[in-house]
Design a protein around this motif. Structure first.
Motif, PDB file in Angstrom:
ATOM      1  N   GLY A   1      10.377  16.593   3.131  1.00 39.09           N
ATOM      2  CA  GLY A   1       9.012  16.094   3.322  1.00 39.09           C
ATOM      3  C   GLY A   1       8.152  16.082   2.066  1.00 39.09           C
ATOM      4  O   GLY A   1       7.334  15.185   1.881  1.00 39.09           O
ATOM      5  N   ASP A   2       8.366  17.070   1.157  1.00 33.89           N
ATOM      6  CA  ASP A   2       7.484  17.130  -0.021  1.00 33.89           C
ATOM      7  C   ASP A   2       8.069  16.422  -1.245  1.00 33.89           C
ATOM      8  O   ASP A   2       7.537  16.536  -2.343  1.00 33.89           O
ATOM      9  CB  ASP A   2       7.151  18.598  -0.342  1.00 33.89           C
ATOM     10  CG  ASP A   2       8.381  19.374  -0.794  1.00 33.89           C
ATOM     11  OD1 ASP A   2       9.497  18.815  -0.692  1.00 33.89           O
ATOM     12  OD2 ASP A   2       8.228  20.518  -1.245  1.00 33.89           O
ATOM     13  N   ILE A   3       9.154  15.701  -1.074  1.00 38.01           N
ATOM     14  CA  ILE A   3       9.677  14.943  -2.223  1.00 38.01           C
ATOM     15  C   ILE A   3       8.795  13.707  -2.415  1.00 38.01           C
ATOM     16  O   ILE A   3       8.554  12.964  -1.464  1.00 38.01           O
ATOM     17  CB  ILE A   3      11.151  14.536  -1.985  1.00 38.01           C
ATOM     18  CG1 ILE A   3      12.003  15.798  -1.812  1.00 38.01           C
ATOM     19  CG2 ILE A   3      11.679  13.683  -3.145  1.00 38.01           C
ATOM     20  CD1 ILE A   3      13.447  15.522  -1.470  1.00 38.01           C
ATOM     21  N   PRO A   4       8.268  13.516  -3.644  1.00 33.20           N
ATOM     22  CA  PRO A   4       7.303  12.429  -3.846  1.00 33.20           C
ATOM     23  C   PRO A   4       7.904  11.070  -3.474  1.00 33.20           C
ATOM     24  O   PRO A   4       9.073  10.802  -3.722  1.00 33.20           O
ATOM     25  CB  PRO A   4       7.004  12.473  -5.353  1.00 33.20           C
ATOM     26  CG  PRO A   4       7.471  13.800  -5.821  1.00 33.20           C
ATOM     27  CD  PRO A   4       8.538  14.264  -4.880  1.00 33.20           C
ATOM     28  N   SER A   5       7.054  10.249  -2.888  1.00 39.28           N
ATOM     29  CA  SER A   5       7.529   8.908  -2.523  1.00 39.28           C
ATOM     30  C   SER A   5       7.382   7.981  -3.723  1.00 39.28           C
ATOM     31  O   SER A   5       6.607   8.246  -4.644  1.00 39.28           O
ATOM     32  CB  SER A   5       6.724   8.378  -1.341  1.00 39.28           C
ATOM     33  OG  SER A   5       5.376   8.217  -1.723  1.00 39.28           O
ATOM     34  N   ARG A   6       8.141   6.950  -3.693  1.00 39.40           N
ATOM     35  CA  ARG A   6       8.023   5.924  -4.716  1.00 39.40           C
ATOM     36  C   ARG A   6       8.069   4.594  -3.999  1.00 39.40           C
ATOM     37  O   ARG A   6       8.657   4.476  -2.924  1.00 39.40           O
ATOM     38  CB  ARG A   6       9.204   6.013  -5.685  1.00 39.40           C
ATOM     39  CG  ARG A   6       8.769   6.270  -7.107  1.00 39.40           C
ATOM     40  CD  ARG A   6       9.968   6.515  -7.983  1.00 39.40           C
ATOM     41  NE  ARG A   6      10.393   7.911  -7.924  1.00 39.40           N
ATOM     42  CZ  ARG A   6      11.628   8.303  -8.215  1.00 39.40           C
ATOM     43  NH1 ARG A   6      12.541   7.413  -8.551  1.00 39.40           N
ATOM     44  NH2 ARG A   6      11.941   9.577  -8.164  1.00 39.40           N
ATOM     45  N   LYS A   7       7.464   3.604  -4.577  1.00 37.19           N
ATOM     46  CA  LYS A   7       7.457   2.298  -3.925  1.00 37.19           C
ATOM     47  C   LYS A   7       8.847   1.673  -4.050  1.00 37.19           C
ATOM     48  O   LYS A   7       9.448   1.684  -5.110  1.00 37.19           O
ATOM     49  CB  LYS A   7       6.412   1.411  -4.585  1.00 37.19           C
ATOM     50  CG  LYS A   7       5.964   0.321  -3.654  1.00 37.19           C
ATOM     51  CD  LYS A   7       4.685  -0.350  -4.146  1.00 37.19           C
ATOM     52  CE  LYS A   7       4.549  -1.659  -3.398  1.00 37.19           C
ATOM     53  NZ  LYS A   7       4.580  -2.822  -4.219  1.00 37.19           N
ATOM     54  N   LYS A   8       9.333   1.146  -2.959  1.00 34.52           N
ATOM     55  CA  LYS A   8      10.672   0.555  -2.996  1.00 34.52           C
ATOM     56  C   LYS A   8      10.606  -0.764  -3.758  1.00 34.52           C
ATOM     57  O   LYS A   8       9.808  -1.639  -3.468  1.00 34.52           O
ATOM     58  CB  LYS A   8      11.199   0.336  -1.575  1.00 34.52           C
ATOM     59  CG  LYS A   8      12.686   0.061  -1.547  1.00 34.52           C
ATOM     60  CD  LYS A   8      13.257   0.186  -0.129  1.00 34.52           C
ATOM     61  CE  LYS A   8      14.583  -0.526   0.002  1.00 34.52           C
ATOM     62  NZ  LYS A   8      15.775   0.260  -0.148  1.00 34.52           N
ATOM     63  N   GLU A   9      11.473  -0.812  -4.751  1.00 33.11           N
ATOM     64  CA  GLU A   9      11.536  -2.011  -5.570  1.00 33.11           C
ATOM     65  C   GLU A   9      12.162  -3.149  -4.774  1.00 33.11           C
ATOM     66  O   GLU A   9      13.142  -2.926  -4.075  1.00 33.11           O
ATOM     67  CB  GLU A   9      12.465  -1.702  -6.748  1.00 33.11           C
ATOM     68  CG  GLU A   9      11.927  -2.022  -8.101  1.00 33.11           C
ATOM     69  CD  GLU A   9      12.968  -1.662  -9.152  1.00 33.11           C
ATOM     70  OE1 GLU A   9      13.694  -2.568  -9.540  1.00 33.11           O
ATOM     71  OE2 GLU A   9      13.046  -0.477  -9.552  1.00 33.11           O
ATOM     72  N   LEU A  10      11.633  -4.325  -4.921  1.00 39.39           N
ATOM     73  CA  LEU A  10      12.300  -5.467  -4.281  1.00 39.39           C
ATOM     74  C   LEU A  10      13.512  -5.861  -5.120  1.00 39.39           C
ATOM     75  O   LEU A  10      13.421  -5.968  -6.336  1.00 39.39           O
ATOM     76  CB  LEU A  10      11.337  -6.642  -4.166  1.00 39.39           C
ATOM     77  CG  LEU A  10      10.492  -6.642  -2.895  1.00 39.39           C
ATOM     78  CD1 LEU A  10       9.622  -7.878  -2.848  1.00 39.39           C
ATOM     79  CD2 LEU A  10      11.360  -6.538  -1.634  1.00 39.39           C
ATOM     80  N   ARG A  11      14.617  -6.037  -4.443  1.00 42.24           N
ATOM     81  CA  ARG A  11      15.842  -6.361  -5.167  1.00 42.24           C
ATOM     82  C   ARG A  11      15.848  -7.853  -5.482  1.00 42.24           C
ATOM     83  O   ARG A  11      15.702  -8.669  -4.583  1.00 42.24           O
ATOM     84  CB  ARG A  11      17.014  -5.991  -4.263  1.00 42.24           C
ATOM     85  CG  ARG A  11      18.355  -6.145  -4.880  1.00 42.24           C
ATOM     86  CD  ARG A  11      19.428  -5.640  -3.937  1.00 42.24           C
ATOM     87  NE  ARG A  11      19.759  -4.252  -4.158  1.00 42.24           N
ATOM     88  CZ  ARG A  11      19.896  -3.346  -3.200  1.00 42.24           C
ATOM     89  NH1 ARG A  11      19.715  -3.691  -1.951  1.00 42.24           N
ATOM     90  NH2 ARG A  11      20.217  -2.104  -3.489  1.00 42.24           N
TER      91      ARG A  11
END
Lengths: 413, 424
Positions: free
Chosen positions: A208-218
């Motif tokens: 839960g506390d692992i920072p999120s990152r925006k998913k790159e569009l492939r």
């Protein structure tokens, strides 16, 4: 019917859970949406090298395998063109150890120089053992770049050449991790005798506390339509001449994928298939002949692979194969023949649901390709294929201008 | 939350087994089954006493096993293949040194249709000459491909190196064997070891009472006296041994196989040998893997194991390594074997290995198909489920001193038979 429940964390991690009351172990499968197709063309083989580095210690835990083995667990991983998949089996009482270890290496690796040096050498030996020191081992290293000119499927998962592995730097490794290893790019799938509530709680606690990152569009380069047949001829130190055809085919998200897969089954699955019965047994032309699909998520390949009997010419072998392909294009398949390959597909799916590990892995892969439900209904996509569909896709895929041909000759003397 | 601290660990106290039920039919056929109710499929293995140790000529056991599905009095090979393919079933054969099997994987609903047909095929096989010719043609060419693979060559040579030329486990294949097989050889072997011989049936998956009844109705036929089969005797000793090199020009890697005859699963020292072997090369974190793969990068994989045949067990170390580090690898294997004999294993490593083994035994019971494979192993070795209970107890209480003592008795690099294919 494999029942499952789903949950998504705020940071984007997807959880899929199947309750299996019959097994003494838990299967813990963590899939990352990164494969060799995501590599830079000058740094190929990286996704796979990276898979090895994931076992070299993480930010808070120096060794991955040791603590897992200490609680009676086992693990392994594989990399393909489309994904990198890590899986653990362990006694259910020690399930939390799997959460602890996998969440820490998602948080960050240790990035040790020693680990990079050793795994680089191990992967070079793997390259040698599987691709160079085996007769016919380099076939797909040759066939892929012949069939693909732009799409990253043009290199094999092991990489284009050993040099790319030899020159990988720690900066490359760190950049690769940052780009592809984060909660929103992963699917966690668990099967075992636990409750959904307990699994959800553990997932929140450790991931839960692992920072999120925006998913790159492939944005993968699109493979231009092939307009004429390509041929490559090589000579190698092997006992028999071999011949390979590769045709472009639809992606896994295209309904026609299933028709093409069944087409390959009609040609070569089982001892009553056309190639086996008509070419391998009734003629003296071949020592081996197979047809299969690569099964990639994006537009993959339909492959025919044959080893020619001693003394048989390429003209004879090609004529015999082409005659079979022409027949299926012109006359299609019979209902009984179609039902046969569907029945095979059905029993294959049913056998794929008989262990916790198969279920956890199958659900994760289906979630990546489309949705986890696919694991339960994928067979119906095969079942819907009609004889007309098979003939239509045969006509469309098995065109000469859609074909890449590898002539793999045995060196004389 | 401190991520550097491991979650609390629970000891593995007890392992629940899915146990096989055995029924002995009136004709003496033994039928073993494990039910897994939550699936739709059945695996049935019919196992004959027909491994390669019983043959008088190379290839015969494997060929009879393979060709038994390639024609019988009523049906041609193509008809047989179509019949099973049409039902979506998979019919395979396998042949080892001891046993030969026919294995059916199918949907449970297909059982009533498939079994009578399979019984007919197995009891009236007729080995058509054209099928024999096709088999020999295809496999002679496959042999040419295989002999280019260093690992295959090392495997082919290993048992002869271990046991000597005349031992029943020492069969190896050479190109000329494909010219020597006669149809009469196959028929004789089939008559003795399949047609009227007794066999065992292993069923797993959706083995309902109806399935069991069908198996009994079909295979327990009246009027057929099924006879037992003769066994062969084994024996061997280990002497100091040099490396046998089979050179292969241009090899990028060398295949290494080292081995010695050792104790079987019933021997009092076996649990300690099992632990010692696991430490040495029996799992991914083993000393051979840590040293030769993870520290030096010489190989993609290296392992050791204890293999149990009927009446003969052997210890083996096996790997493929970069050709230029072949000699260095042999030195490291010797070093690691000596370490086991000379230095007590640490408490930490011992604990890890014990738990790893217990977890691995547990994993062997994930699903009825795996559980049946465990039972089959017990059955081959003449052991009962108490073997696992004893093994688990012995492992939980195993002391480092015991492991060292057993390594000193049973793990000696000097007396290993050694094969290198490639370069040295």
């Amino acid at each position: 019917m494999v029942e499952f429940k789903e949950h998504q964390l705020k940071n984007g991690l997807r959880l899929i859970f199947n309750e299996d009351k019959t097994t003494p172990i838990v299967a813990f499968n963590l899939l990352y949406d990164v494969g060799s197709k995501d590599e830079d063309e000058n740094k190929t083989g990286f996704a796979h090298l990276f898979e090895h580095l994931m076992f070299g210690g993480s930010i808070n835990i120096p060794s991955f395998d040791g603590p897992l083995q200490t609680v009676g667990g086992e693990n392994n991983a594989f990399t393909s063109t489309d994904m990198t998949n890590y899986y653990i089996t362990l006694p259910k009482n020690n399930i939390e150890t799997a959460f602890w270890l996998e969440s820490d290496r998602m948080l960050s690796l240790a990035f040790s120089e020693k680990s990079l040096e050793v795994q680089r050498q191990v992967v070079i030996e793997e390259f040698a053992q599987r691709y160079l020191n085996q007769p016919y081992g380099d076939v797909y290293l040759l066939l892929r770049p012949l069939a693909y000119k732009k799409h990253p499927y043009r290199w094999a998962t092991i990489g284009k050449e050993i040099k790319h592995i030899e020159t990988a730097t720690m900066e490359d490794v760190k950049a690769f991790f940052k780009r592809h290893y984060y909660p929103g790019n992963a699917i966690l799938s668990i099967s075992g005798n636990l409750t959904f509530e307990a699994v959800k709680e553990l997932t929140e606690k450790w991931f839960g506390d692992i920072p999120s990152r925006k998913k790159e569009l492939r944005k993968l380069p699109v493979e231009p339509l092939q307009k004429e047949e390509r041929t490559l001829e090589v000579e190698r130190d092997v006992p028999l001449n071999a011949l390979y055809y590769a045709y472009h085919m639809p992606s896994k998200n295209d309904a026609d994928y299933y028709a093409v897969d069944l087409l390959s089954d009609v040609l070569s699955r089982g001892d009553s298939s056309r190639f086996y019965e008509r070419l391998l047994k009734k003629t003296d032309l071949f020592a081996e002949i197979d047809a299969f699909v690569t099964g990639d998520t994006e537009t993959g390949l339909f492959i025919i692979a044959a080893k020619l009997s001693a003394g048989v010419t390429y003209e004879q072998a090609e004529a015999a194969i082409d005659e079979q392909l022409l027949e299926i294009i012109e006359k299609g398949v019979g209902d009984e023949e179609l039902q046969k390959v569907k029945n095979k597909a059905e029993s294959t799916f049913e056998f794929g649901k008989t262990s916790a590990l198969n279920k956890a892995m199958g659900l994760a892969i289906c979630a990546l390709v489309k949705e986890p439900e696919l694991f339960n209904y994928e067979f119906t996509l095969y079942d819907k294929v009609s004889a007309e569909d098979i003939q239509r896709v045969a006509k469309h895929v098995l065109r000469r201008e859609n074909r890449s041909k590898l002539i793999y000759k045995a060196k004389k003397g | 939350m401190d991520r550097s601290v491991a979650p609390s660990q629970q000891e593995i106290e007890k392992i629940e087994f899915a146990k096989a039920q055995t029924t002995i039919f009136s004709s003496g056929i033994q039928c073993h089954s494990i039910l897994q109710d939550d699936c739709k499929v059945v695996k049935m293995e019919i196992e004959f006493q027909a491994g390669s140790k019983f043959q008088d000529k190379a290839l015969i056991a494997a060929m009879v096993n393979n060709l038994i599905l390639e024609g019988c009095e009523k049906y041609l090979a193509y008809e047989i293949a179509s019949f099973f393919d049409n039902e979506g079933a998979f019919l395979d054969t396998s042949c080892s040194a001891d046993k030969a099997s026919v294995v059916l994987h199918c949907l449970e609903r297909s059982i009533p249709k498939l079994l009578p047909y399979l019984q007919e095929v197995l009891s009236t096989a007729n080995f058509p000459q054209n099928e024999i010719d096709t088999y020999l043609k295809i496999n002679a060419q496959k042999f040419e491909v295989n002999r280019e693979k260093v690992g295959w060559v090392a495997r082919n040579e290993f048992m002869e190196e271990l046991l000597g030329q005349d031992h029943p486990y020492s069969w190896k294949v050479s190109a000329s064997n494909y010219k020597e097989v006669q149809r009469e050889d196959l028929i004789l072997f089939y008559n003795n070891r399949y047609k009227s011989a007794t066999f065992q049936v292993y069923l797993s998956g959706k083995v309902t009472t109806e399935v069991l009844q069908t198996v009994e109705n079909v295979f327990n036929q009246k009027g057929i006296e099924r006879h037992g089969v003769s066994e062969v005797m084994m024996g061997n000793e280990n002497n100091v041994s040099d490396v046998k090199l089979i050179e292969k020009k241009g090899a990028i890697q060398s295949a290494i196989r080292l081995g010695a005859v050792t104790i079987n699963r019933s021997h009092a020292d076996f649990p300690a040998l099992f632990v010692a072997n696991t430490i040495l090369g029996g799992y991914f974190g083993s000393r051979l893997m840590s040293n030769i793969r993870e520290d030096k990068g010489y190989t993609y994989g290296i392992g050791s194991g204890v293999i149990h045949l009927e009446g003969l067990s052997y210890f083996i170390v096996s790997t493929e390594v970069g050709a230029e580090v072949t000699a260095a690898t042999l030195k490291e294997i010797e070093f690691e074997m000596n370490q086991l004999r000379n230095v007590l294993v640490s408490q930490e490593e011992l604990k890890l290995v014990k738990n790893y083994i217990l977890g691995n035994i547990m994993k062997g019971f994930d699903g009825s198909f795996s559980a049946m494979a465990r039972f089959q192993m017990l059955n081959h070795q003449g052991l009962g489920y108490d073997y696992y209970q004893n093994l688990i107890q012995e492992i939980k209480t195993m002391k480092a001193e015991k492991i060292q003592a057993v390594a000193r008795t049973h793990m000696n690099y000097a007396t290993l038979k050694k094969i290198v294919v490639g370069k040295l």
